[in-house]
Design a protein around this motif. Structure first.
Motif, PDB file in Angstrom:
ATOM      1  N   SER A 132       1.123  11.693   4.842  1.00  0.00           N
ATOM      2  CA  SER A 132       1.412  11.648   3.399  1.00  0.00           C
ATOM      3  C   SER A 132       2.027  12.960   2.921  1.00  0.00           C
ATOM      4  N   ILE A 245      12.312  -3.881  -4.278  1.00  0.00           N
ATOM      5  CA  ILE A 245      10.834  -3.905  -4.309  1.00  0.00           C
ATOM      6  C   ILE A 245      10.339  -5.312  -4.639  1.00  0.00           C
ATOM      7  N   THR A 262       4.649  -6.983   3.586  1.00  0.00           N
ATOM      8  CA  THR A 262       5.770  -6.119   3.169  1.00  0.00           C
ATOM      9  C   THR A 262       5.228  -5.050   2.237  1.00  0.00           C
ATOM     10  N   ALA A 263       5.932  -3.947   2.141  1.00  0.00           N
ATOM     11  CA  ALA A 263       5.479  -2.890   1.232  1.00  0.00           C
ATOM     12  C   ALA A 263       6.595  -1.906   0.928  1.00  0.00           C
ATOM     13  N   CYS A 264       6.557  -1.381  -0.301  1.00  0.00           N
ATOM     14  CA  CYS A 264       7.333  -0.213  -0.689  1.00  0.00           C
ATOM     15  C   CYS A 264       6.315   0.761  -1.288  1.00  0.00           C
ATOM     16  N   GLY A 265       5.941   1.770  -0.528  1.00  0.00           N
ATOM     17  CA  GLY A 265       4.884   2.684  -0.985  1.00  0.00           C
ATOM     18  C   GLY A 265       5.418   3.939  -1.620  1.00  0.00           C
ATOM     19  N   GLU A 266       6.649   4.313  -1.265  1.00  0.00           N
ATOM     20  CA  GLU A 266       7.171   5.596  -1.746  1.00  0.00           C
ATOM     21  C   GLU A 266       8.575   5.439  -2.290  1.00  0.00           C
ATOM     22  N   ILE A 267       8.811   6.039  -3.447  1.00  0.00           N
ATOM     23  CA  ILE A 267      10.128   6.009  -4.084  1.00  0.00           C
ATOM     24  C   ILE A 267      10.389   7.373  -4.698  1.00  0.00           C
ATOM     25  N   ASN A 268      11.602   7.886  -4.537  1.00  0.00           N
ATOM     26  CA  ASN A 268      11.972   9.159  -5.158  1.00  0.00           C
ATOM     27  C   ASN A 268      13.294   8.973  -5.880  1.00  0.00           C
ATOM     28  N   LEU A 283      13.995   4.988  -1.026  1.00  0.00           N
ATOM     29  CA  LEU A 283      12.924   3.986  -1.073  1.00  0.00           C
ATOM     30  C   LEU A 283      12.477   3.647   0.337  1.00  0.00           C
ATOM     31  N   LEU A 284      11.167   3.728   0.585  1.00  0.00           N
ATOM     32  CA  LEU A 284      10.631   3.282   1.877  1.00  0.00           C
ATOM     33  C   LEU A 284      10.282   1.804   1.774  1.00  0.00           C
ATOM     34  N   ASP A 286       8.882  -1.509   4.170  1.00  0.00           N
ATOM     35  CA  ASP A 286       8.273  -1.923   5.453  1.00  0.00           C
ATOM     36  C   ASP A 286       8.126  -3.434   5.559  1.00  0.00           C
TER      37      ASP A 286
ATOM     38  N   ASN B 272       2.349   7.621  -4.185  1.00  0.00           N
ATOM     39  CA  ASN B 272       3.717   7.755  -3.648  1.00  0.00           C
ATOM     40  C   ASN B 272       3.697   8.229  -2.199  1.00  0.00           C
ATOM     41  N   SER B 273       2.944   7.508  -1.405  1.00  0.00           N
ATOM     42  CA  SER B 273       2.790   7.827   0.019  1.00  0.00           C
ATOM     43  C   SER B 273       3.289   6.646   0.839  1.00  0.00           C
ATOM     44  N   VAL B 276       0.624   3.700   1.448  1.00  0.00           N
ATOM     45  CA  VAL B 276      -0.388   3.389   0.441  1.00  0.00           C
ATOM     46  C   VAL B 276       0.252   2.558  -0.672  1.00  0.00           C
TER      47      VAL B 276
END
Lengths: 414, 414
Positions: A132, A245, A262-268, A283-284, A286, B272-273, B276
């Motif tokens: 993290s 997302i 499925t997942a999007c956990g992190e966005i900047n 964007l991550l 998965d 934002n990990s 997670v």
């Protein structure tokens, strides 16, 4: 209660004070944080009190060594003490403390009769399994197994620009230990799901990791005044990301229940300002499934959405990083060994897959490996409320002790 | 070219070096940054060289005073030198330099014949109009007009925890100037839209600000392992936010083209990990329209989406801050005065609304106010490529000079 169980529970209740989140049962102990450093110092003392010699390698993995057979390779067991932000106290830490206490129990047995040991025994606290603060996850075991160059790991920065090297050195947690000859590996972890609890299973015999397709997308639009710019003129990178997302979630319903996660956990977002249309978003994204066929179909569908977003929202969407694997088995010989120990101890057991990766994912590619689960109430994970009963924790320590006893005597190694 | 125009263009080409973004024509000069401080020091010197006495108030507004009629109130004119991150060099800065040069021209005229002045003249560089580093926007003019308490403004922190007070004091940009008696106000700005350029209009007579409904949503879900947690168990705050972002864009198509602008420019996600599921997201959400009826219908539709997201995605959605206004007129007497000056100078003019807020939005509630636009090529705004021709810039300075000449002689004041 046997003295050994009391000793485990005493350490267990002590450990959760490191990085404790006030008013909760959880912890916030990201890799190489002050809380991680304090716990590492405490853990090294516990290992030394148990008769293990403590060493650190160049990426901050902590090893406790018990030499029983001079010059022989080591059976290694452990997990990680770092946590996600505001997470549960079980994830990783249970595996490390269970490994230490299984080690203490075997040390007592084998000091009396070392002839039963073919290998030595080592306990490990892997650095930065969570990923993290510093990416990628499983950093310590990746460097240990040669999958990630040491210098690349040390140069990795957190969002504040602090490198792994600087953060570990500030804690005095880097050393020069190297060259551990590992015969076999065992790890125990709480299940990050609820199937074992629902089915009344105490010991999960982990036989495979789900497959995954992981992407980092970069969505590029153009900055504009978010009030004044005509809607038709906008190229909104955050809108493009939001469509992906939403698509990730909706994709799940195109498959059998449970077939695809499925997942999007992190966005900047840049510039992330109240009155500016975003020009760039990272964007991550998965996809996870036990089935490669499901993953491939899902991947095709995601790329269709990407095309539509490019065309309709007039943003560029690039894959800037990608990491994929298919369902990945653990060795059947290790699953069978763990089954035999569970039978011996009268513990209800079942084969189970892991969706999440673990340090054992790295180790199993290098040496014979056993991966074990104990149940988690409601499967709550990466959350302050994560919980496993003392009874299950103790059953896991007993089971891991049995597995290690066999490994130290030479099991799984020709 | 007249000497006065050359002088303006010389200062205009000098100013864009402060916060210049390498390889572009744009700037990055957020409020109370080092670049903002350097430009403020330069601007104070330019005012003093033009015969204006420079003062700062307690929230960092810079004033240049020209006393023509001892003891009389002041006609105030200006805008802001701060910018959004990686933005154009025109927004705000054009209005400040146009005001200074219009002031220099009038100073020359009136020093020769002060009998034509009923009021004194002051130029202002308002602190933090943009609101990207410190919220809210229009901070300096809000404090000046008593809409925002000084202490609240000074205590505002940027994302690194630095307060307005600390940031301004580090630049030496806070002073004790107070009590300026303002008779009337004028501001000129580049249009943040492309209607004037398309219609061949040189001077926009700003007659109203669009209405707006602005929300800060807090979407609350629950942390979970983003790989392992069952999809049906998740309460994904980022998914909830993404549905609102998509809904904002889709809502536009339910209305006549151009009737409604929507935007989500800023989002903050916790934790934002990578692995997670997000438990909390803060999202800014804007609706803008000249029509209150459109805004009210759009609001109702947004709340329907919020209800659906709550129900289907099982996340909580709260409005934690809200700021709304209906279409807000500028005084007709000011529009008429600006029209007369444009006629006099033979400049093509047209009444135009502003979608964006300006410091004049605050000032017009306190004193008679004139708001002017010059065109912007393709309406590009809050972007490095923002551009207005020298010809239009100079026409704006000439027009503003004419407006100020009338205001100083007593126009708009009984």
């Amino acid at each position: 209660m046997p003295h050994a169980d009391e000793a485990f529970l005493a350490d267990w209740s002590a450990h959760a004070r490191f990085g404790a989140v006030a008013g909760t049962n959880g912890v916030d102990r990201q890799a190489a944080s002050a809380a991680d450093g304090a716990q590492r110092a405490w853990f090294a003392e516990r290992l030394e009190a148990g008769g293990f010699a403590v060493h650190r390698d160049a990426v901050g993995n902590q090893f406790g060594l018990l030499e029983l057979v001079p010059g022989a390779p080591y059976v290694l067991t452990g997990s990680h003490l770092d946590s996600q932000p505001t997470a549960g106290r079980f994830d990783g830490a249970y595996g490390v403390l269970a490994s230490a206490h299984a080690g203490f129990r075997l040390a007592e047995e084998l000091r009396d009769d070392p002839s039963r040991a073919r290998f030595n025994l080592a306990v490990v606290n892997w650095f930065n399994e969570e990923g993290s603060r510093f990416k990628p996850s499983m950093m310590g075991s990746s460097v240990f197994t040669g999958k990630l160059p040491l210098q690349e790991a040390l140069a990795t920065s957190d969002p504040q620009g602090i490198t792994v090297e600087v953060a570990l050195d500030a804690l005095g947690e880097r050393g020069d230990f190297a060259g551990l000859d590992v015969a076999s590996y065992a790890e125990i972890h709480v299940q990050q799901g609820r199937s074992m609890e629902e089915r009344g299973v105490t010991i999960g015999l982990v036989n495979a990791t789900w497959g995954a397709r992981k992407f980092e997308f970069r969505i590029t639009g153009a900055q504009a005044h978010s009030g004044a710019a005509l809607m038709a003129d906008r190229r909104d990178a955050l809108l493009g990301a939001a469509r992906l997302i939403v698509a990730a979630r909706e994709l799940v319903d195109e498959f059998e229940p449970g077939a695809l996660h499925t997942a999007c956990g992190e966005i900047n977002v840049y510039p992330n300002s109240p009155v500016v249309v975003a020009s760039e978003v990272q964007l991550l994204f998965d996809l996870r499934s036990p089935s490669s066929e499901v993953l491939n179909r899902a991947y095709t569908r995601v790329m269709e959405v990407v095309e539509r977003v490019r065309r309709e929202d007039r943003v560029e969407v690039e894959i800037v990083a990608e990491h994929s694997w298919d369902q990945d088995p653990y060795p059947e010989t290790g699953v069978e060994l763990a089954r035999e120990v569970a039978e011996e101890l009268g513990l209800v057991h079942e084969r189970v897959m892991t969706v999440a990766g673990h340090d054992s994912t790295n180790m199993k590619d290098a040496v014979p490996t056993v991966m074990l689960f104990v149940p988690s109430v409601d499967g709550i994970s990466h959350h302050l409320d994560e919980f496993t009963t003392d009874e299950d924790l103790l059953a896991g320590v007993a089971h891991l002790t049995g597995v290690l006893r066999r490994l130290v005597s030479g099991a799984l190694v020709d």
